[in-house]
Motif scaffolding. Structure first.
Motif, PDB file in Angstrom:
ATOM      1  N   GLU A  28     -28.427  11.532   5.247  1.00 37.53           N
ATOM      2  CA  GLU A  28     -29.336  10.107   5.379  1.00 37.53           C
ATOM      3  C   GLU A  28     -28.781   9.387   4.221  1.00 37.53           C
ATOM      4  N   THR A  29     -28.212   8.096   4.574  1.00 37.33           N
ATOM      5  CA  THR A  29     -27.652   7.139   3.827  1.00 37.33           C
ATOM      6  C   THR A  29     -28.773   6.127   3.230  1.00 37.33           C
ATOM      7  N   THR A  30     -29.619   5.791   4.019  1.00 32.44           N
ATOM      8  CA  THR A  30     -30.447   4.814   3.889  1.00 32.44           C
ATOM      9  C   THR A  30     -31.763   5.251   4.323  1.00 32.44           C
ATOM     10  N   ARG A  31     -33.070   4.713   3.674  1.00 30.62           N
ATOM     11  CA  ARG A  31     -34.370   4.931   4.297  1.00 30.62           C
ATOM     12  C   ARG A  31     -34.951   3.359   4.504  1.00 30.62           C
ATOM     13  N   GLY A  32     -35.381   2.953   5.751  1.00 24.76           N
ATOM     14  CA  GLY A  32     -35.946   1.786   5.912  1.00 24.76           C
ATOM     15  C   GLY A  32     -34.818   0.910   6.489  1.00 24.76           C
ATOM     16  N   CYS A  33     -35.352  -0.099   7.007  1.00 30.36           N
ATOM     17  CA  CYS A  33     -34.629  -1.085   7.849  1.00 30.36           C
ATOM     18  C   CYS A  33     -35.126  -2.481   7.296  1.00 30.36           C
ATOM     19  N   THR A  34     -33.959  -3.344   7.397  1.00 22.92           N
ATOM     20  CA  THR A  34     -34.938  -4.911   6.841  1.00 22.92           C
ATOM     21  C   THR A  34     -34.570  -5.915   8.236  1.00 22.92           C
ATOM     22  N   ARG A  35     -34.196  -5.410   9.409  1.00 24.00           N
ATOM     23  CA  ARG A  35     -34.387  -6.238  10.725  1.00 24.00           C
ATOM     24  C   ARG A  35     -35.397  -6.755  11.159  1.00 24.00           C
ATOM     25  N   GLY A  36     -36.454  -5.709  11.387  1.00 23.37           N
ATOM     26  CA  GLY A  36     -37.850  -6.315  12.023  1.00 23.37           C
ATOM     27  C   GLY A  36     -37.886  -6.083  13.273  1.00 23.37           C
ATOM     28  N   CYS A  37     -37.163  -5.264  13.776  1.00 18.83           N
ATOM     29  CA  CYS A  37     -37.520  -5.119  15.510  1.00 18.83           C
ATOM     30  C   CYS A  37     -38.967  -4.962  15.804  1.00 18.83           C
ATOM     31  N   ARG A  38     -39.429  -5.649  16.783  1.00 20.74           N
ATOM     32  CA  ARG A  38     -40.927  -5.572  16.936  1.00 20.74           C
ATOM     33  C   ARG A  38     -41.371  -4.489  17.682  1.00 20.74           C
ATOM     34  N   PHE A  39     -40.545  -3.553  18.204  1.00 22.23           N
ATOM     35  CA  PHE A  39     -40.942  -2.218  18.773  1.00 22.23           C
ATOM     36  C   PHE A  39     -40.702  -1.132  18.097  1.00 22.23           C
ATOM     37  N   CYS A  40     -40.040  -1.254  16.832  1.00 24.71           N
ATOM     38  CA  CYS A  40     -39.484  -0.284  16.121  1.00 24.71           C
ATOM     39  C   CYS A  40     -40.848   0.202  15.063  1.00 24.71           C
ATOM     40  N   GLN A  41     -41.334   1.501  15.132  1.00 26.54           N
ATOM     41  CA  GLN A  41     -42.320   1.902  14.172  1.00 26.54           C
ATOM     42  C   GLN A  41     -41.410   2.110  12.788  1.00 26.54           C
ATOM     43  N   ALA A  42     -40.344   2.913  12.954  1.00 25.30           N
ATOM     44  CA  ALA A  42     -39.720   3.440  11.806  1.00 25.30           C
ATOM     45  C   ALA A  42     -39.237   2.111  10.883  1.00 25.30           C
ATOM     46  N   GLY A  43     -38.941   1.097  11.584  1.00 21.95           N
ATOM     47  CA  GLY A  43     -38.540   0.060  10.749  1.00 21.95           C
ATOM     48  C   GLY A  43     -39.869  -0.883  10.259  1.00 21.95           C
ATOM     49  N   MET A  44     -40.997  -0.384  10.387  1.00 23.50           N
ATOM     50  CA  MET A  44     -42.066  -1.128   9.838  1.00 23.50           C
ATOM     51  C   MET A  44     -42.575   0.072   8.701  1.00 23.50           C
ATOM     52  N   ILE A  45     -42.613   1.434   9.177  1.00 22.68           N
ATOM     53  CA  ILE A  45     -43.301   2.438   8.249  1.00 22.68           C
ATOM     54  C   ILE A  45     -42.422   3.001   7.146  1.00 22.68           C
ATOM     55  N   TYR A  46     -41.108   2.715   7.267  1.00 28.84           N
ATOM     56  CA  TYR A  46     -40.352   3.219   6.102  1.00 28.84           C
ATOM     57  C   TYR A  46     -39.831   2.118   5.096  1.00 28.84           C
ATOM     58  N   ARG A  47     -40.626   0.970   5.152  1.00 22.18           N
ATOM     59  CA  ARG A  47     -40.255  -0.022   4.479  1.00 22.18           C
ATOM     60  C   ARG A  47     -40.592   0.290   2.899  1.00 22.18           C
ATOM     61  N   PRO A  48     -39.907   0.055   1.663  1.00 26.73           N
ATOM     62  CA  PRO A  48     -38.752  -0.932   1.673  1.00 26.73           C
ATOM     63  C   PRO A  48     -37.770  -0.078   1.722  1.00 26.73           C
ATOM     64  N   VAL A  49     -36.390  -0.739   2.202  1.00 23.51           N
ATOM     65  CA  VAL A  49     -34.927  -0.140   2.312  1.00 23.51           C
ATOM     66  C   VAL A  49     -34.771   0.380   0.801  1.00 23.51           C
ATOM     67  N   ARG A  50     -34.194   1.671   0.953  1.00 21.40           N
ATOM     68  CA  ARG A  50     -33.569   2.479  -0.313  1.00 21.40           C
ATOM     69  C   ARG A  50     -32.375   2.876  -0.098  1.00 21.40           C
ATOM     70  N   GLU A  51     -31.310   2.802  -0.834  1.00 28.52           N
ATOM     71  CA  GLU A  51     -30.170   3.496  -0.327  1.00 28.52           C
ATOM     72  C   GLU A  51     -29.685   4.697  -1.328  1.00 28.52           C
ATOM     73  N   LYS A  52     -28.839   5.310  -1.057  1.00 26.41           N
ATOM     74  CA  LYS A  52     -28.192   6.453  -1.838  1.00 26.41           C
ATOM     75  C   LYS A  52     -26.677   5.785  -2.354  1.00 26.41           C
ATOM     76  N   THR A  53     -26.472   5.859  -3.608  1.00 26.52           N
ATOM     77  CA  THR A  53     -25.169   5.384  -3.987  1.00 26.52           C
ATOM     78  C   THR A  53     -24.057   6.380  -3.269  1.00 26.52           C
ATOM     79  N   THR A  54     -22.919   5.724  -3.419  1.00 22.69           N
ATOM     80  CA  THR A  54     -21.979   6.264  -2.260  1.00 22.69           C
ATOM     81  C   THR A  54     -21.435   7.696  -3.078  1.00 22.69           C
ATOM     82  N   GLU A  55     -21.578   7.712  -4.457  1.00 18.34           N
ATOM     83  CA  GLU A  55     -21.083   8.781  -5.297  1.00 18.34           C
ATOM     84  C   GLU A  55     -22.038   9.900  -5.062  1.00 18.34           C
ATOM     85  N   ARG A  56     -23.373   9.583  -4.845  1.00 16.34           N
ATOM     86  CA  ARG A  56     -24.299  10.460  -4.583  1.00 16.34           C
ATOM     87  C   ARG A  56     -24.064  11.366  -3.108  1.00 16.34           C
TER      88      ARG A  56
END
Length: 440
Positions: free
Chosen positions: A81-109
Motif C-alpha cells: 500500500e503506497t497511499t491511503r485516501g484519494c483527493t479526486r472526489g468521485c461521487r460514487f466512491c465510498q473509499a475516496g470519502m471514508i479514507y480521507r485525508p490522503v497519506r503517503e509512505k515515503t519511497t524509502e519506507r
C-alpha cells in the motif's frame, strides 16, 4: 478487565475512539420503517463513533510474514500500500470519502517493506496498491528504483487500473522491460454528461490520447472499466459506452500498420452501481433489475466490432450487496437465516442461490427493496449517521446537488473543497504526501 463481566468490558471499550458496541444503543423506528432515533443506553456511551486516523503513515506496521500457498492463486504477488485516501472526489466512491485525508509512505519506507516481503515470500511480482496509483507523488522515482533493484531478478511491477488523465506511456514502458503487462483504464461512464455527474474529471479526448499512445507504443490489448446504473443515467448514456469503445478501436486503426501491434482486443467490463453510505449518492435508489437488464441488453446490441469483448455483472448479487450496504441491524437475522438455509461462498456464482436469500428475507419479514430501491430524503436518519468519518453530511448533500447540475468539484490538491476532514480531525492539511525523501 480480567475477571469482569462481558457487559462491563463492552461498556468500557465503547469509550475508545473508533469502537462501536451495537448492544449499547437502542434504535426506534417510524411507522414507515425508517429510523426514528438511535440513542445510547447509558450517559457515558458516546452518541457518535468517531473514526481513528493514522497520521504518520510511515509508522504503520505492515504484515511481513504470511502463508504462501503451494498452488497458484489469483493474487499471486505481494501487495504494498503506497497511499491511503484519494483527493479526486468521485461521487460514487465510498473509499475516496471514508479514507480521507490522503497519506503517503515515503519511497524509502516502501523500498524497505518491499525488500522484506520479497525475501519472506519468494514472490516474483510487486503490486503497488492505492485508490489512484499514478497520484502517488513520487511514482516515477519509485518504479524506476524497483526496476533498477529487482529487474535482473525478473521481479515485475504491476499497477491497478489507471486514470486516463494521469497515464504515462514512458512509465509503463519501464515496467514492460521486466514483465509484459496489460493496460486497464477506468473511464467509469460512456458519456461526458455522466462523467460530470460522477465528478470523474476526465474527458473522451483524455481516453483517446492515452489509448493512441499505448497503441503506438506496442500495446494491442486494452481493458476499460465502466459503471452502469448511476444516478440520473439514461439508456443513451449506457449506449455511449459502446460508442466510446468503438472510438478506441478506431484509434487503433488510425495508427500506421508498421507501428501498431497485431491482435487488437478491447475488453469492456461493467459493474452495477450500489449506492454506498458516506457518498453523495447514498440517498439515491439503485436501478431495479429489469432496468439493469434493459441497459445491459442495449449495450450488448450496440457493440458491433469483433475486437470488443463485453463482460458484465449479474443483477441479483448486486441487489443483495445493495441491501446489506444500506441496511440496518434488522438484517442480522436475515444473514443468520440464510446461513442456516445453506448460504455459503456466495461471491462465487456456482454457490450463489438467490432464492435462498429471498426466502430468508421473507421469513424474517424484511423487505429488501426497502433498502435497495428506495430514494431517501436528506432529513431521514440513516443507519450509519452515528458514525463520524470527518466528511460532513452537508458536503455530501452539496455534491449530490452538484451532480444533478453537472457541476464539477476540483481535485483537493488544487484547492480545498470544504469536505470538513481537516477541520473535524484537526489535521491542519488534507494531503500528507510531498515526498522529500527520494532515493535518487
Amino acid at each position: 478487565m480480567k475477571g469482569k463481566p462481558k457487559a462491563e468490558y463492552l461498556r468500557a471499550i465503547s469509550k475508545i475512539q473508533g469502537v462501536y458496541v451495537p448492544s449499547l444503543y437502542d434504535v426506534t423506528y417510524n411507522e414507515d420503517g425508517t429510523i426514528k432515533a438511535m440513542t445510547p443506553k447509558f450517559d457515558d456511551v458516546p452518541k457518535s463513533v468517531k473514526k481513528r486516523i493514522l497520521i504518520d503513515f510511515d509508522a504503520n506496521k505492515f504484515p511481513d510474514k504470511f502463508i504462501v500457498p503451494y498452488t497458484e492463486i489469483i493474487h499471486d504477488r505481494i501487495v504494498i500500500e503506497t497511499t491511503r485516501g484519494c483527493t479526486r472526489g468521485c461521487r460514487f466512491c465510498q473509499a475516496g470519502m471514508i479514507y480521507r485525508p490522503v497519506r503517503e509512505k515515503t519511497t524509502e519506507r516502501l523500498m524497505e517493506e518491499i525488500d522484506v516481503l520479497l525475501k519472506n515470500t519468494g514472490y516474483e511480482e510487486i503490486s503497488l496498491s492505492s485508490l489512484s496509483i499514478c497520484d502517488y507523488s513520487n511514482i516515477q522515482n519509485l518504479i524506476m528504483n524497483l526496476i533498477e533493484k529487482y529487474g535482473e531478478e525478473k521481479v515485475g511491477v504491476s499497477i491497478p487500473s489507471l486514470r486516463i488523465d494521469s497515464f504515462s506511456v514512458d512509465l509503463i514502458k519501464e515496467i514492460q522491460k521486466v514483465r509484459k503487462t496489460g493496460l486497464t483504464f477506468a473511464p467509469e461512464a460512456g458519456t461526458q454528461r455522466m462523467r460530470d455527474v460522477i465528478n470523474k474529471g476526465v474527458t473522451e479526448e483524455d481516453l483517446l490520447v492515452a489509448t493512441r499512445s499505448a497503441f503506438e507504443s506496442g500495446w494491442s490489448t486494452i481493458k476499460l472499466y465502466f459503471v452502469i446504473g448511476l444516478p440520473y443515467e439514461t439508456t443513451e448514456d449506457v449506449v455511449g459506452i459502446a460508442d466510446l469503445a468503438q472510438k478506441v478501436v478506431d484509434e487503433y486503426f488510425n495508427v500506421p500498420k508498421h507501428i501498431r501491434k497485431r491482435g487488437l482486443r478491447v475488453t469492456v467490463s461493467t459493474s452495477i452501481l450500489v449506492p454506498k453510505p458516506f457518498t453523495p449518492f447514498q440517498w439515491a435508489p439503485m436501478n431495479q433489475m429489469p432496468e439493469v437488464k434493459e441497459k445491459i441488453s442495449a449495450l450488448r446490441n450496440s457493440i458491433k466490432s469483433k475486437a470488443i469483448n463485453y463482460n458484465w455483472h449479474e443483477s441479483p448479487l448486486s441487489y443483495l450487496e445493495a441491501v446489506f450496504a444500506r441496511g440496518d441491524r434488522r438484517l442480522c437475522d436475515v444473514l443468520i437465516k440464510a446461513f442456516e438455509k445453506g448460504a455459503r461462498f456466495d461471491g462465487w456464482n456456482e454457490y450463489f442461490n438467490y432464492e435462498t436469500w429471498q426466502e430468508a428475507l421473507e421469513e424474517c419479514n424484511v423487505d429488501g427493496d426497502f433498502y435497495a430501491y428506495r430514494e431517501r430524503s436528506y432529513d431521514e436518519i440513516l443507519p450509519w449517521d452515528f458514525i463520524d468519518i470527518g466528511v460532513s453530511k452537508r458536503y455530501l448533500i452539496s455534491e449530490n446537488e452538484k451532480a444533478k447540475e453537472l457541476i464539477l468539484t476540483p481535485d483537493c490538491r488544487e484547492k480545498c473543497t470544504g469536505c470538513g476532514i481537516n477541520a473535524s480531525f484537526k489535521e491542519g492539511e488534507c494531503f500528507h504526501g510531498a515526498i522529500l525523501n527520494k532515493i535518487h
